[in-house]
Design a protein around this motif. Structure first.
Motif, PDB file in Angstrom:
ATOM      1  N   VAL A 340      15.491   2.270  52.947  1.00 27.75           N
ATOM      2  CA  VAL A 340      16.765   1.694  53.595  1.00 27.75           C
ATOM      3  C   VAL A 340      18.389   1.513  52.749  1.00 27.75           C
ATOM      4  N   LEU A 341      18.137   0.815  52.205  1.00 27.70           N
ATOM      5  CA  LEU A 341      19.273   0.217  51.064  1.00 27.70           C
ATOM      6  C   LEU A 341      19.783   1.649  50.544  1.00 27.70           C
ATOM      7  N   PRO A 342      19.419   2.330  49.915  1.00 25.48           N
ATOM      8  CA  PRO A 342      19.583   3.347  49.168  1.00 25.48           C
ATOM      9  C   PRO A 342      20.314   5.253  49.588  1.00 25.48           C
ATOM     10  N   ILE A 343      19.903   4.808  51.041  1.00 24.28           N
ATOM     11  CA  ILE A 343      20.412   5.826  51.889  1.00 24.28           C
ATOM     12  C   ILE A 343      21.560   5.165  52.266  1.00 24.28           C
ATOM     13  N   VAL A 344      21.365   3.831  53.138  1.00 22.49           N
ATOM     14  CA  VAL A 344      22.716   3.848  53.716  1.00 22.49           C
ATOM     15  C   VAL A 344      24.367   3.128  52.607  1.00 22.49           C
ATOM     16  N   ALA A 345      23.541   2.821  51.831  1.00 22.52           N
ATOM     17  CA  ALA A 345      24.916   2.650  50.820  1.00 22.52           C
ATOM     18  C   ALA A 345      25.873   3.573  50.236  1.00 22.52           C
ATOM     19  N   PRO A 346      24.738   4.408  50.413  1.00 22.88           N
ATOM     20  CA  PRO A 346      25.573   5.376  49.886  1.00 22.88           C
ATOM     21  C   PRO A 346      26.660   6.267  50.862  1.00 22.88           C
ATOM     22  N   LEU A 347      25.837   6.444  51.886  1.00 24.78           N
ATOM     23  CA  LEU A 347      26.873   6.884  53.484  1.00 24.78           C
ATOM     24  C   LEU A 347      27.908   6.301  53.621  1.00 24.78           C
ATOM     25  N   ALA A 348      27.063   4.790  53.726  1.00 28.47           N
ATOM     26  CA  ALA A 348      28.585   4.019  53.836  1.00 28.47           C
ATOM     27  C   ALA A 348      29.992   4.254  53.069  1.00 28.47           C
ATOM     28  N   ALA A 349      29.605   4.626  51.719  1.00 31.70           N
ATOM     29  CA  ALA A 349      30.221   4.372  50.756  1.00 31.70           C
ATOM     30  C   ALA A 349      31.381   5.694  50.589  1.00 31.70           C
ATOM     31  N   ALA A 350      30.323   6.657  50.875  1.00 34.05           N
ATOM     32  CA  ALA A 350      30.589   8.041  51.046  1.00 34.05           C
ATOM     33  C   ALA A 350      31.907   8.285  52.297  1.00 34.05           C
ATOM     34  N   ARG A 351      31.274   7.685  53.373  1.00 37.09           N
ATOM     35  CA  ARG A 351      31.902   7.824  54.903  1.00 37.09           C
ATOM     36  C   ARG A 351      33.718   6.608  54.360  1.00 37.09           C
ATOM     37  N   ALA A 352      33.600   5.556  53.989  1.00 39.76           N
ATOM     38  CA  ALA A 352      34.452   4.848  53.609  1.00 39.76           C
ATOM     39  C   ALA A 352      35.871   5.185  52.870  1.00 39.76           C
TER      40      ALA A 352
END
Length: 465
Positions: A340-352
């Motif tokens: 889950v962490l390598p799913i959430v972190a890139p998505l959050a970074a892209a969205r930010a």
């Protein structure tokens, strides 16, 4: 092939994972390893897993220890729950391998077992294991998955993915509902896709062309910003961009490390070399498998207890070795492979950043990998071929075809050959299935796929029969 330990625990055919064999291995684990007085038990969604989990629980209780039944939960959620209570854990799963196989993953109160623990378990198996005792208690932990969801929502915040439409390829992943809860908890719209009542052996390192085509179709049909999924027990991620194109695990790893401000990266020799060109990271390479990554992380922490160390594998499984700070709160260490962490972190970074995943990945050094495997090949046959290639430069020149001569070989795990044009081809017998793995790396995705296809065909010709 009888059940045996590989890179991810004990694996074997369901028909050979008898109640007696499972009972004996659990008793050997209890005799050989510290368990903290209790064992948490989880399982994936294979048809055979409930029966095996019942046998595990009975063996634990029969040895006088408390068993905590966590039900069908992701492997990292089970490990997190057990470690928080200073207890051991056993996950019943065959991970990504076909449904006719299954297995056991063992956890100490401190995390995954090491190779030395495997040896101790096998020795205890020969000597009889833990004896019978007055029956231990049985507990349930109905909130195990909910606490795992909270780890990401608390660390990244309820607006981290706000405005995004995220497809959740559910298939038979044990995390299929957990992923929906996490996506919605982070503020995105979750779009569940392709839930299956039968077990589908999704291998995030070797996604077949039909699934890749389906991912692209779903992305367009549902107007998605990304599609996410995991393998069967949810310790390996699958992530696509808005076009449904796969983002490899060894790209997700560096993106996640960067967001968490890690300083030390531990990753197997098979992972993309792009991380070597990224500023700010010290790097350690290991053999393939989470036990080796963990050993490398532990060595880094022993040398410097404050080291901001992470680990990841080419399959995308991510290990956090320090107390990190997410956009909204703390993210506690979890020294086991997590999807889950390598799913959430890139998505959050892209969205930010107001960008898509494809744009985020395009900023990384231009190195591309492709991986697949030849199935139903006995390990002895794969190893014999690899050994013949190791021993003879002429044999390697005949087998490999990249248009350039070899410049270096690496025998850390299997045979990894680098060529004068910078391309890499890597052969390795699987540690937990009758498969031969093949990895390719080049300066373009198309070239990496071409290298993979050509050498997979050659591998099939040499190992057929």
């Amino acid at each position: 092939m009888p059940p045996k330990f590989g890179t991810s625990g004990l694996r074997g055919l369901v028909t050979e994972l008898t109640d007696t064999l499972v009972h004996d291995h659990i008793r050997a684990f209890l005799a050989a390893c510290p368990v903290g007085g209790a064992v948490h038990v989880g399982r994936d969604l294979r048809d055979s897993s409930p029966r095996i989990a019942e046998t595990v629980i009975a063996a634990v209780r029969g040895a006088g220890l408390r068993a905590v039944d966590c039900g069908a939960v992701p492997t990292p959620a089970l490990a997190m729950a057990a470690m928080a209570r200073g207890a051991a854990a056993v996950m019943v799963t065959g991970s990504h391998i076909p449904a006719d196989r299954n297995g056991l993953k063992f956890y100490l109160p401190t995390g995954e077992i090491a190779k030395s623990d495997e040896a101790a378990i096998l020795e205890a198996l020969r000597s009889g294991g833990a004896p019978d005792a007055a029956e231990g208690q049985l507990e349930t932990d109905p909130d195990c998955a909910a606490r795992y969801v909270a780890r990401y929502v608390d660390g990244f915040g309820p607006q981290a993915l706000s405005g995004l439409r995220i497809g959740v390829y559910q298939h038979s992943s044990v995390a299929r509902d957990v992923l929906v809860d996490i996506v919605e908890g982070l503020g995105a719209t979750a779009v569940p896709i392709a839930r299956s009542d039968r077990f589908i052996p999704v291998d995030t390192e070797a996604v077949d062309p039909e699934t890749r085509a389906a991912l692209a179709g779903w992305a367009e049909a549902h107007r998605l910003d990304a599609i996410i999924s995991t393998d069967g027990d949810a310790d390996r991620p699958m992530v696509t961009d808005a076009a449904g194109a796969m983002i490899p695990g060894d790209v997700l790893g560096p993106l996640t490390a960067r967001l968490l401000d890690a300083r030390m990266v531990v990753t197997p020799v098979s992972s993309n070399t792009l991380v070597e060109a990224m500023p700010g990271f010290a790097l350690r390479r290991t053999r393939i498998g989470s036990p080796f990554v963990i050993a490398g992380m532990e060595a880094a922490l022993e040398a410097d207890p404050s080291a901001r160390v992470i680990g990841y594998e080419a399959n995308g499984g991510f290990l956090l070795g320090f107390a990190a700070q997410g956009p909204a709160g703390a993210v506690a260490p979890l020294m086991t492979r997590d999807a889950v962490l390598p799913i959430v972190a890139p998505l959050a970074a892209a969205r930010a950043a107001g960008r898509g995943l494809a744009e985020l990945a395009a900023d990384l050094p231009p190195r591309f990998t492709a991986a697949d495997r030849l199935q139903e090949v006995p390990s002895e046959r794969s190893m014999a071929l690899i050994e013949s290639l190791r021993e003879s430069a002429a044999a390697r020149a005949e087998f490999f075809d990249t248009g350039a001569g070899e410049s270096a070989i690496d025998e850390t795990d299997g045979l990894r050959v680098r060529f004068g044009n910078g391309e890499i081809v890597h052969l390795r017998p699987s540690g937990n299935a009758p498969e031969c793995r093949l990895y390719a790396e080049a300066d373009s995705a198309e070239r990496a796929q071409a290298l993979l296809a050509a050498h997979l065909d050659r591998l099939g010709q040499r190992l057929a029969g």
